[in-house]
Motif scaffolding. Structure first.
Motif, PDB file in Angstrom:
ATOM      1  N   THR A  48       0.843  -1.208   0.000  1.00 15.82           N
ATOM      2  CA  THR A  48       0.000   0.000   0.000  1.00 15.82           C
ATOM      3  C   THR A  48       0.874   1.253   0.000  1.00 15.82           C
ATOM      4  N   SER A  49       1.919   1.237   0.800  1.00 17.19           N
ATOM      5  CA  SER A  49       2.853   2.369   0.831  1.00 17.19           C
ATOM      6  C   SER A  49       3.543   2.528  -0.517  1.00 17.19           C
ATOM      7  N   VAL A  50       3.932   1.396  -1.121  1.00 12.60           N
ATOM      8  CA  VAL A  50       4.619   1.439  -2.419  1.00 12.60           C
ATOM      9  C   VAL A  50       3.719   2.046  -3.487  1.00 12.60           C
ATOM     10  N   VAL A  51       2.457   1.595  -3.545  1.00 11.41           N
ATOM     11  CA  VAL A  51       1.525   2.104  -4.562  1.00 11.41           C
ATOM     12  C   VAL A  51       1.285   3.601  -4.369  1.00 11.41           C
ATOM     13  N   THR A  52       1.176   4.034  -3.135  1.00  6.78           N
ATOM     14  CA  THR A  52       0.983   5.463  -2.857  1.00  6.78           C
ATOM     15  C   THR A  52       2.152   6.283  -3.404  1.00  6.78           C
ATOM     16  N   ILE A  53       3.372   5.826  -3.116  1.00  9.98           N
ATOM     17  CA  ILE A  53       4.564   6.546  -3.580  1.00  9.98           C
ATOM     18  C   ILE A  53       4.666   6.497  -5.096  1.00  9.98           C
ATOM     19  N   TYR A  54       4.314   5.359  -5.690  1.00  5.24           N
ATOM     20  CA  TYR A  54       4.367   5.215  -7.148  1.00  5.24           C
ATOM     21  C   TYR A  54       3.426   6.202  -7.831  1.00  5.24           C
ATOM     22  N   ILE A  55       2.200   6.289  -7.348  1.00  2.94           N
ATOM     23  CA  ILE A  55       1.211   7.178  -7.978  1.00  2.94           C
ATOM     24  C   ILE A  55       1.675   8.636  -7.932  1.00  2.94           C
ATOM     25  N   VAL A  56       2.178   9.053  -6.790  1.00  2.00           N
ATOM     26  CA  VAL A  56       2.656  10.435  -6.678  1.00  2.00           C
ATOM     27  C   VAL A  56       3.881  10.641  -7.567  1.00  2.00           C
ATOM     28  N   GLY A  57       4.755   9.638  -7.640  1.00  2.00           N
ATOM     29  CA  GLY A  57       5.933   9.740  -8.506  1.00  2.00           C
ATOM     30  C   GLY A  57       5.565   9.890  -9.963  1.00  2.00           C
ATOM     31  N   VAL A  58       4.548   9.145 -10.416  1.00  2.00           N
ATOM     32  CA  VAL A  58       4.080   9.267 -11.803  1.00  2.00           C
ATOM     33  C   VAL A  58       3.572  10.679 -12.067  1.00  2.00           C
ATOM     34  N   ALA A  59       2.866  11.244 -11.102  1.00  2.00           N
ATOM     35  CA  ALA A  59       2.346  12.605 -11.259  1.00  2.00           C
ATOM     36  C   ALA A  59       3.467  13.621 -11.443  1.00  2.00           C
ATOM     37  N   PHE A  60       4.630  13.344 -10.817  1.00  2.00           N
ATOM     38  CA  PHE A  60       5.769  14.258 -10.928  1.00  2.00           C
ATOM     39  C   PHE A  60       6.813  13.765 -11.937  1.00  2.00           C
ATOM     40  N   HIS A  61       6.492  12.721 -12.691  1.00  2.00           N
ATOM     41  CA  HIS A  61       7.359  12.201 -13.750  1.00  2.00           C
ATOM     42  C   HIS A  61       8.732  11.773 -13.231  1.00  2.00           C
ATOM     43  N   THR A  62       8.759  11.146 -12.066  1.00  2.00           N
ATOM     44  CA  THR A  62      10.023  10.642 -11.528  1.00  2.00           C
ATOM     45  C   THR A  62       9.765   9.358 -10.753  1.00  2.00           C
ATOM     46  N   ALA A  63      10.705   8.415 -10.866  1.00  2.00           N
ATOM     47  CA  ALA A  63      10.631   7.176 -10.093  1.00  2.00           C
ATOM     48  C   ALA A  63      11.477   7.250  -8.829  1.00  2.00           C
ATOM     49  N   SER A  64      12.236   8.318  -8.672  1.00  2.00           N
ATOM     50  CA  SER A  64      13.175   8.400  -7.553  1.00  2.00           C
ATOM     51  C   SER A  64      12.501   8.651  -6.211  1.00  2.00           C
ATOM     52  N   PHE A  65      11.194   8.943  -6.216  1.00  2.00           N
ATOM     53  CA  PHE A  65      10.496   9.083  -4.937  1.00  2.00           C
ATOM     54  C   PHE A  65      10.530   7.780  -4.145  1.00  2.00           C
ATOM     55  N   THR A 115      18.049  16.792  -5.604  1.00  2.00           N
ATOM     56  CA  THR A 115      18.094  18.200  -6.002  1.00  2.00           C
ATOM     57  C   THR A 115      16.729  18.879  -6.017  1.00  2.00           C
ATOM     58  N   GLY A 116      15.673  18.099  -5.862  1.00  2.00           N
ATOM     59  CA  GLY A 116      14.344  18.694  -5.889  1.00  2.00           C
ATOM     60  C   GLY A 116      13.332  17.723  -6.476  1.00  2.00           C
ATOM     61  N   LEU A 117      12.121  18.169  -6.644  1.00  3.29           N
ATOM     62  CA  LEU A 117      11.046  17.294  -7.104  1.00  3.29           C
ATOM     63  C   LEU A 117      11.268  16.782  -8.520  1.00  3.29           C
ATOM     64  N   HIS A 118      12.155  17.432  -9.287  1.00  2.29           N
ATOM     65  CA  HIS A 118      12.446  16.980 -10.651  1.00  2.29           C
ATOM     66  C   HIS A 118      13.517  15.890 -10.677  1.00  2.29           C
ATOM     67  N   TYR A 119      14.157  15.612  -9.534  1.00  2.00           N
ATOM     68  CA  TYR A 119      15.310  14.700  -9.495  1.00  2.00           C
ATOM     69  C   TYR A 119      14.903  13.288  -9.908  1.00  2.00           C
ATOM     70  N   GLU A 120      15.751  12.656 -10.729  1.00  2.00           N
ATOM     71  CA  GLU A 120      15.535  11.263 -11.096  1.00  2.00           C
ATOM     72  C   GLU A 120      16.880  10.610 -11.367  1.00  2.00           C
ATOM     73  N   ASP A 121      17.095   9.451 -10.777  1.00  2.00           N
ATOM     74  CA  ASP A 121      18.343   8.722 -10.924  1.00  2.00           C
ATOM     75  C   ASP A 121      18.573   8.349 -12.385  1.00  2.00           C
ATOM     76  N   TRP A 122      19.851   8.287 -12.806  1.00  2.00           N
ATOM     77  CA  TRP A 122      20.177   8.014 -14.209  1.00  2.00           C
ATOM     78  C   TRP A 122      19.652   6.658 -14.672  1.00  2.00           C
ATOM     79  N   ARG A 123      19.533   5.700 -13.766  1.00  2.00           N
ATOM     80  CA  ARG A 123      19.027   4.378 -14.153  1.00  2.00           C
ATOM     81  C   ARG A 123      17.585   4.459 -14.627  1.00  2.00           C
ATOM     82  N   TYR A 124      16.795   5.248 -13.934  1.00  3.35           N
ATOM     83  CA  TYR A 124      15.402   5.423 -14.348  1.00  3.35           C
ATOM     84  C   TYR A 124      15.323   6.197 -15.666  1.00  3.35           C
ATOM     85  N   ARG A 125      16.190   7.184 -15.811  1.00  6.16           N
ATOM     86  CA  ARG A 125      16.166   7.973 -17.052  1.00  6.16           C
ATOM     87  C   ARG A 125      16.496   7.103 -18.256  1.00  6.16           C
ATOM     88  N   ARG A 126      17.476   6.217 -18.110  1.00  4.43           N
ATOM     89  CA  ARG A 126      17.829   5.330 -19.218  1.00  4.43           C
ATOM     90  C   ARG A 126      16.696   4.367 -19.532  1.00  4.43           C
TER      91      ARG A 126
END
Length: 680
Positions: A48-65, A115-126
């Motif tokens: 449940t915690s994972v899904v919550t974090i995932y949904i918010v991460g999708v909204a901000f276009h980052t998996a690093s949350f 660095t902020g809400l836009h931050y995303e690890d290079w692995r996710y970007r690739r």
């Protein structure tokens, strides 16, 4: 340069997100009592915690949350179980405390790089670049669900230790010692790597000191030790349940997979990593016979062409597609390998390039031959996230002095072309053409045009003789125009052919401030955001010439005249000198000797005033006292009654920028000052 305000807002947002996520998870655990066993209830709470974090991460276009969850998941739910079962004894408290040391360490390491809400690890970007629309499915299944389940499985010995309220025994102490050692090794390894990345002179450098001298992945080795310690603590308390040793198996697979991904990335982006791999075991600290790095022999990487990257002038048509950019670049010395660095430092969205190729040329014309594709991480297509840079794979491509290297960039899909810089000079020219003309011997004259804008290209390096080196010229529009090119030509006329001149200059930039409006977006970033980023990316440099600061003096006019240029922006000479000193401190950290070029005449410029002249002269008086000093103003100007004027023929006409003749004098002067011993 990290925006501290954005980072603080991001951390506060993550804190609230995690409080909500864990709260929802705990509610699920409590409401499922009587329906499921405790293990399944806890797993459902965690998901449940994972899904919550995932949904918010999708909204901000980052998996690093999700990244902090991997370290916080176990201690948070373990503490909850201790409260739920009232399982507070010596064993559970020690187990929780030691594991929390590791969790705090990992969370701190994430926040240090965050660095902020836009931050995303290079692995996710690739992964996002590779899988396109399927990325969000892969992100949930692999990065969120499976990874969290793996950590949940590895944490089962801790959860059962609490649920069974086991008592502490002497044998368990050994497991806690293993866990403590692991936490210390990871803390030390992270600190060493963080300090290295903070102070390195180029992103492609390999760190092989201290812990990293004996293992390529000391942090992953410590991870194995930590989870082995977790398993040992439980089995030593419950020997009959030895099969809990298999709980660590998924974690071993996860760590091994992460290590393989990192290895592939480093091999593609760090030329010396292949040798580092031969010199050092991945996880076992056993010394091996060391092979010299490429730079340890008679050759090294040297930048022979470079530009700063800023934003272009505001334009309603800031996007483009199906466009070819072609740049002929003069080659001052030869080599047998090259690499290209692209930069998206100043743009707030990702750029997508279909392919890049290199070719040979003989002049600044658009004529080329022998084109060859360039790959980045083994791929022809290029995706660069906002505020990031990317270096190509090493390209086996022999180039010779006095010829031209042609770089073609083809943009197929819609791409933001804001990231660029405008340059002029006898060795500076570019072209754009409609359609994919990147492999054509010459561009179609009806669908192409020359230009001064350089898009995306930050550095071009050549693997060359060790005697070759480069000089960095840093500044504003004075330096983005002709004199660095004339400096290189002057050196070659005098027989000095082992020097390249790399320009890092953006028109309109200031040392102390920057504009936040699109009206002046092309005036770039302030000096403290620019200098380290631009200069540290250059390879093979020993000196930097800094000619910067005049825009700080001439821009402020008052909000009643221009709402974007308040007089409160007007610096004192002490403010500017402090900024110039800051440059020197950074340069010293990069092992660069600083030459300061003094500021040029501004008399009759449209915002000229005696108080501006006074500030300029005070700054120049300080510059003249420095060990490295180039008297540009004295060469093309003259002083009358404490006011400096351009000499006849030295003014371009705007009373700020020099004429071409003046730029030639400046280039000759810089060459003679820096290399006077070689010219005698």
């Amino acid at each position: 340069m990290v925006d501290k305000r954005k980072k603080f807002i991001g951390i506060c947002f993550l804190a609230v997100l995690y409080l909500v996520a864990f709260f929802l998870g705990i509610l699920v655990f409590l409401f499922t009592g009587g329906y499921l066993n405790d293990l399944l209830r806890l797993l459902l709470a965690s998901m449940t915690s994972v899904v919550t974090i995932y949904i918010v991460g999708v909204a901000f276009h980052t998996a690093s949350f999700i990244d902090p969850y991997w370290s916080l998941q176990t201690p948070v739910y373990m503490l909850f179980l201790m409260i739920y079962y009232n399982a507070f004894n010596t064993g559970t408290i020690l187990f929780f405390s030691v594991f929390s040391l590791w969790a705090i360490r990992l969370t701190f390491n994430f926040l240090r790089n965050f660095t902020g809400l836009h931050y995303e690890d290079w692995r996710y970007r690739r992964a996002k670049e590779r899988f396109g629309l399927f990325y969000y499915v892969i992100s949930f299944v692999i990065f969120h669900f499976l990874t969290s389940v793996t950590i949940f499985a590895a944490s089962l010995p801790m959860y059962y230790y609490v649920i069974k309220n086991l008592e502490f025994g002497l044998w368990q102490l050994f497991g806690l010692i293993f866990m403590t050692i692991a936490a210390y090794i990871e803390t030390q390894a992270d600190a060493e790597m963080y300090n290295f990345r903070k102070n390195r002179s180029k992103e492609s450098q390999v760190y092989d000191q201290k812990l990293w001298k004996y293992m390529r992945h000391p942090n992953y080795a410590a991870e194995f030790l930590l989870w082995a310690g977790v398993t040992y603590v439980y089995i030593s308390a419950m020997p009959s349940e030895w099969y809990f040793i298999f709980c660590i198996a998924p974690m071993i697979c996860l760590i091994g997979g992460a290590m393989l991904i990192s290895e592939a990335h480093y091999l593609a982006t760090k030329p010396d990593y292949k040798i580092y791999k031969k010199n050092t075991f991945a996880l076992i600290p056993i010394p091996k016979k060391r092979i010299p790095y490429l730079n340890d022999e008679n050759k090294r990487w040297v930048t022979f062409y470079g530009q700063a990257q800023s934003k272009g002038r505001p334009d309603a048509m800031r996007y483009a597609r199906d466009l070819t950019l072609r740049y002929p670049i003069f080659v001052p010395f030869g080599g047998d390998k090259i690499r290209i660095t692209l930069d998206n430092y100043c743009v707030d969205e990702a750029i997508h390039i279909d392919h890049i190729n290199v070719a040979r040329g003989k002049s600044l014309s658009d004529v080329q031959e022998d084109p060859l594709y360039v790959t980045f991480g083994g791929e022809r297509r290029i995706h660069i996230e906002p505020h990031m840079s990317l270096t190509s794979d090493v390209i086996p491509y022999e180039i010779k002095e006095d010829e031209y290297l042609i770089i073609n960039i083809y943009i197929k899909r819609t791409c933001n072309l804001t990231g660029c810089v405008d340059i002029t000079g006898p060795l500076s020219k570019g072209y754009f053409a409609y359609g994919d003309q990147s492999f054509k011997p010459s561009l179609d004259k009806n669908t192409s045009k020359s230009m001064g804008w350089v898009h995306f290209i930050s550095n071009v390096d050549v693997y060359t003789d060790k005697e070759n080196e480069c000089v960095v010229c840093y500044g504003d529009s004075i330096t983005s125009q002709d004199w660095p090119d004339y400096m290189l030509l002057s050196l070659r006329e005098r027989g000095i052919k082992n020097i390249s001149v790399v320009r890092k200059a953006v028109s309109g930039t200031r040392i102390l401030r920057e504009y936040e409006c699109i009206t002046y977006q092309s005036y770039g970033l302030m000096g403290k955001k620019r200098f380290f980023h631009e200069v540290s990316s250059v390879s093979g440099a020993k000196m930097v010439i800094i000619q910067h600061g005049i825009n700080d003096i001439i821009h402020p006019v008052g909000e009643e005249v221009n709402p974007f240029r308040p007089m409160s922006d007007m610096p004192t000479s002490s403010d500017l000198i402090e900024g110039l000193e800051r440059y020197r401190k950074v340069a010293k950290r990069l092992n660069l000797f600083v030459y300061y070029g003094n500021l040029l005449p501004i008399y009759n410029w449209r915002t000229y005033a005696p108080f501006r002249e006074e500030v300029k002269n005070e700054v120049n008086d300080w510059i003249k006292m420095q060990e490295g000093f180039i008297d540009f103003e004295g060469a093309i100007g003259e002083c009358k009654d404490s006011i400096w004027y351009f000499k006849d023929g030295m003014d371009s006409g705007d009373h700020l920028h020099p004429s071409k003749a003046a730029y030639q004098i400046m280039g000759n002067l810089a060459a003679s000052v820096l290399f006077k011993n070689d010219m005698n």
